[in-house]
Write a protein that holds these residues in place. Structure first.
Motif, PDB file in Angstrom:
ATOM      1  N   GLN A   1      51.117   5.900  20.986  1.00  0.00           N
ATOM      2  CA  GLN A   1      52.134   6.636  20.232  1.00  0.00           C
ATOM      3  C   GLN A   1      52.523   7.939  20.925  1.00  0.00           C
ATOM      4  O   GLN A   1      52.458   9.023  20.361  1.00  0.00           O
ATOM      5  N   GLN A   2      52.883   7.856  22.174  1.00  0.00           N
ATOM      6  CA  GLN A   2      53.381   8.961  22.992  1.00  0.00           C
ATOM      7  C   GLN A   2      52.360  10.061  23.256  1.00  0.00           C
ATOM      8  O   GLN A   2      52.714  11.171  23.625  1.00  0.00           O
ATOM      9  N   LYS A   3      51.075   9.773  23.067  1.00  0.00           N
ATOM     10  CA  LYS A   3      50.026  10.742  23.371  1.00  0.00           C
ATOM     11  C   LYS A   3      49.019  10.114  24.332  1.00  0.00           C
ATOM     12  O   LYS A   3      48.648   8.949  24.182  1.00  0.00           O
ATOM     13  N   VAL A   4      48.588  10.892  25.315  1.00  0.00           N
ATOM     14  CA  VAL A   4      47.582  10.409  26.259  1.00  0.00           C
ATOM     15  C   VAL A   4      46.249  10.290  25.530  1.00  0.00           C
ATOM     16  O   VAL A   4      45.784  11.239  24.905  1.00  0.00           O
ATOM     17  N   VAL A   5      45.642   9.085  25.589  1.00  0.00           N
ATOM     18  CA  VAL A   5      44.349   8.887  24.942  1.00  0.00           C
ATOM     19  C   VAL A   5      43.213   8.851  25.949  1.00  0.00           C
ATOM     20  O   VAL A   5      42.075   9.170  25.617  1.00  0.00           O
ATOM     21  N   THR A   6      43.512   8.480  27.195  1.00  0.00           N
ATOM     22  CA  THR A   6      42.496   8.504  28.246  1.00  0.00           C
ATOM     23  C   THR A   6      43.165   8.335  29.599  1.00  0.00           C
ATOM     24  O   THR A   6      44.352   7.998  29.686  1.00  0.00           O
TER      25      THR A   6
END
Length: 97
Positions: A6-11
């Motif tokens: 959702q448009q956010k860096v998770v890793t």
């Protein structure tokens, strides 16, 4: 490589993992992969070149606890290897595989 949700860096993942990710998601041709090997007191590095990749996925488990098993078949070439490896010796071939 950055992985988003959702448009956010998770890793993020490094170069070695990026190559494997590419193999699992869309395959690749002519990619190179470096593998460190060790047998007894001998160490070295093998450089592999990918020629063709085939991936099959198997989904197991249930909706709450799904599990995905990836079966990866790679046809490739050994481009570089340490001098102590004999690629005519079945034991050494198994080690490289």
């Amino acid at each position: 490589l950055a992985l988003f949700k959702q448009q956010k860096v998770v890793t993020t993942i490094g170069m070695k993992e990026t190559f494997l990710f590419k193999l699992l998601t869309s395959g690749t041709k002519h990619g190179r992969y470096s593998v460190k090997i060790k047998k007894s007191d001998r160490k070295g590095e093998i450089i592999l070149q990918n020629l063709r990749t085939k991936t099959k996925y198997e989904i197991k488990g249930n909706h709450q606890h799904p599990s995905i098993i990836a079966h990866l078949t790679v046809d490739g070439l050994v481009k570089e290897f340490p001098g102590w490896i004999d690629l005519t010796d079945p034991e050494h071939i198994k080690m490289v595989e």
